[in-house]
Every structure is written in structure tokens, then in C-alpha cells.
Design a protein around this motif. Structure first.
Motif, PDB file in Angstrom:
ATOM      1  N   CYS A  10       0.888  -1.174   0.000  1.00  0.00           N
ATOM      2  CA  CYS A  10       0.000   0.000   0.000  1.00  0.00           C
ATOM      3  C   CYS A  10       0.918   1.215   0.000  1.00  0.00           C
ATOM      4  O   CYS A  10       1.562   1.517   1.004  1.00  0.00           O
ATOM      5  CB  CYS A  10      -0.896  -0.002   1.236  1.00  0.00           C
ATOM      6  SG  CYS A  10      -2.121  -1.296   1.197  1.00  0.00           S
ATOM      7  N   ASP A  11       1.009   1.869  -1.135  1.00  0.00           N
ATOM      8  CA  ASP A  11       1.968   2.948  -1.292  1.00  0.00           C
ATOM      9  C   ASP A  11       1.341   4.027  -2.176  1.00  0.00           C
ATOM     10  O   ASP A  11       0.275   3.847  -2.754  1.00  0.00           O
ATOM     11  CB  ASP A  11       3.252   2.400  -1.923  1.00  0.00           C
ATOM     12  CG  ASP A  11       4.462   3.246  -1.616  1.00  0.00           C
ATOM     13  OD1 ASP A  11       4.302   4.380  -1.120  1.00  0.00           O
ATOM     14  OD2 ASP A  11       5.589   2.777  -1.867  1.00  0.00           O
ATOM     15  N   SER A  12       2.033   5.123  -2.284  1.00  0.00           N
ATOM     16  CA  SER A  12       1.524   6.238  -3.085  1.00  0.00           C
ATOM     17  C   SER A  12       1.943   6.121  -4.555  1.00  0.00           C
ATOM     18  O   SER A  12       1.621   6.998  -5.350  1.00  0.00           O
ATOM     19  CB  SER A  12       2.018   7.561  -2.504  1.00  0.00           C
ATOM     20  OG  SER A  12       3.423   7.592  -2.551  1.00  0.00           O
ATOM     21  N   ARG A  13       2.688   5.066  -4.919  1.00  0.00           N
ATOM     22  CA  ARG A  13       3.107   4.900  -6.309  1.00  0.00           C
ATOM     23  C   ARG A  13       3.025   3.422  -6.692  1.00  0.00           C
ATOM     24  O   ARG A  13       2.957   2.544  -5.831  1.00  0.00           O
ATOM     25  CB  ARG A  13       4.530   5.417  -6.528  1.00  0.00           C
ATOM     26  CG  ARG A  13       5.604   4.615  -5.839  1.00  0.00           C
ATOM     27  CD  ARG A  13       7.002   5.153  -6.167  1.00  0.00           C
ATOM     28  NE  ARG A  13       8.017   4.255  -5.676  1.00  0.00           N
ATOM     29  CZ  ARG A  13       8.587   3.289  -6.389  1.00  0.00           C
ATOM     30  NH1 ARG A  13       8.233   3.092  -7.633  1.00  0.00           N
ATOM     31  NH2 ARG A  13       9.512   2.511  -5.858  1.00  0.00           N
ATOM     32  N   PHE A  14       3.070   3.164  -7.981  1.00  0.00           N
ATOM     33  CA  PHE A  14       3.055   1.798  -8.484  1.00  0.00           C
ATOM     34  C   PHE A  14       4.489   1.277  -8.553  1.00  0.00           C
ATOM     35  O   PHE A  14       5.376   1.969  -9.040  1.00  0.00           O
ATOM     36  CB  PHE A  14       2.426   1.736  -9.877  1.00  0.00           C
ATOM     37  CG  PHE A  14       0.960   2.033  -9.870  1.00  0.00           C
ATOM     38  CD1 PHE A  14       0.059   1.106  -9.383  1.00  0.00           C
ATOM     39  CD2 PHE A  14       0.492   3.242 -10.354  1.00  0.00           C
ATOM     40  CE1 PHE A  14      -1.294   1.376  -9.379  1.00  0.00           C
ATOM     41  CE2 PHE A  14      -0.856   3.520 -10.353  1.00  0.00           C
ATOM     42  CZ  PHE A  14      -1.758   2.585  -9.864  1.00  0.00           C
ATOM     43  N   HIS A  15       4.694   0.063  -8.078  1.00  0.00           N
ATOM     44  CA  HIS A  15       6.023  -0.565  -8.129  1.00  0.00           C
ATOM     45  C   HIS A  15       6.077  -1.478  -9.350  1.00  0.00           C
ATOM     46  O   HIS A  15       5.549  -2.583  -9.338  1.00  0.00           O
ATOM     47  CB  HIS A  15       6.286  -1.367  -6.850  1.00  0.00           C
ATOM     48  CG  HIS A  15       6.362  -0.502  -5.631  1.00  0.00           C
ATOM     49  ND1 HIS A  15       7.522   0.096  -5.240  1.00  0.00           N
ATOM     50  CD2 HIS A  15       5.414  -0.104  -4.745  1.00  0.00           C
ATOM     51  CE1 HIS A  15       7.298   0.821  -4.148  1.00  0.00           C
ATOM     52  NE2 HIS A  15       6.020   0.712  -3.825  1.00  0.00           N
ATOM     53  N   THR A  16       6.733  -1.009 -10.380  1.00  0.00           N
ATOM     54  CA  THR A  16       6.805  -1.764 -11.633  1.00  0.00           C
ATOM     55  C   THR A  16       8.183  -2.366 -11.892  1.00  0.00           C
ATOM     56  O   THR A  16       8.419  -2.898 -12.962  1.00  0.00           O
ATOM     57  CB  THR A  16       6.437  -0.847 -12.813  1.00  0.00           C
ATOM     58  OG1 THR A  16       7.336   0.260 -12.830  1.00  0.00           O
ATOM     59  CG2 THR A  16       5.001  -0.366 -12.697  1.00  0.00           C
TER      60      THR A  16
END
Length: 148
Positions: A10-16
Motif C-alpha cells: 500500500c503505497d503512493s506509487r506503483f512498483h513496476t
């Protein structure tokens, strides 16, 4: 291509980053880890190991008894070992020739067995120029992971 990593945050950005790693490496290598007792054939695509097949030889150990039967026993052992090499090479040819983008064949294993296998004309002629020999401590499935 299946995604084998699981990442939940659950974070403020996407981990790609894991997806970029999958897309970056497309090199395909064939791996043969061979010993007198067992062998493993695998295909490595990027970071994933696929089509892992293991084989056992059934070759009896060296015999140190004297007499005339020692030479006969050694000759039978060499014939069985040669048949084992042919069986492993036949399966490796069958698997590796399906990949026209194959960059190389990593031939690994403990002891001098891999050199004997490389010097014999067991593999397909188009695969023989791509052989890279690597020393490993193990054979079989764990030898494949060590070679990679």
C-alpha cells in the motif's frame, strides 16, 4: 510469460520494477549439468528456469577386482555410459532446437565428465559451437541452479 513474483504494498506509487526485470532479459540459454550418475537439462529464459528434466544413468561404479572379468566389466561400463550420454544429448537436442534464439549452451558438472561429453559428437552440430563449460559442485537440479 507468467509472472512468478508476488508483491503487495500500500503505497503512493506503483512498483513496476519486477515487471521491468521480466521485460529486460530475453536471452535464452540451454543448460546441461552432467555427471556419471545423473544429468539435468534445462532452458533459462532471463531469470526463470523452464523445461527442467533430470535423468539417472544406471551406470555401475568403478570396479577394482582383478582377473579377466575386470576388463569385461569396464567395457560394459563404458558402453552403458556412452548410451547415457546419447540419451541425454538426444533430449537436449530435442529441447534446445525448439529455440532458434538460443544464445549458448552451458555445459556444467563436477569432474571431467562434462569435457568428455563436450568432446564427443553427441550434441547437434549447430549447438556444439555455442558450448561454454562451467565447473559446479553438484549435478542434477541443484547443479543447474549453481551453474546459472
Amino acid at each position: 510469460e507468467p509472472i512468478t513474483t508476488f508483491l503487495y504494498r500500500c503505497d503512493s506509487r506503483f512498483h513496476t520494477e519486477p515487471l521491468k526485470d521480466i521485460l529486460r532479459e530475453k536471452a535464452v540459454y540451454g543448460v546441461i549439468v552432467i555427471d556419471n550418475e545423473e544429468a539435468a537439462v534445462a532452458v533459462v529464459k532471463g531469470r526463470s528456469i523452464s523445461e527442467l528434466k533430470t535423468y539417472t544413468s544406471g551406470v555401475p561404479g568403478k570396479h577394482h577386482a582383478g582377473g579377466q572379468s575386470a576388463r569385461r566389466f569396464e567395457r560394459l561400463r563404458e558402453m552403458t555410459l556412452n548410451e547415457f550420454y546419447k540419451r541425454v544429448a538426444e533430449k537436449a537436442n530435442e529441447i534446445f532446437l525448439q529455440y532458434p534464439e538460443l544464445k549458448g549452451v552451458i555445459l556444467a558438472g563436477p569432474g571431467p565428465t562434462k569435457e568428455v561429453f563436450a568432446q564427443g559428437e553427441y550434441l547437434h552440430y549447430s549447438l556444439r559451437d555455442k558450448i561454454h563449460i562451467v565447473d559446479t559442485s553438484y549435478s542434477g537440479e541443484s547443479g543447474v541452479r549453481e551453474a546459472v
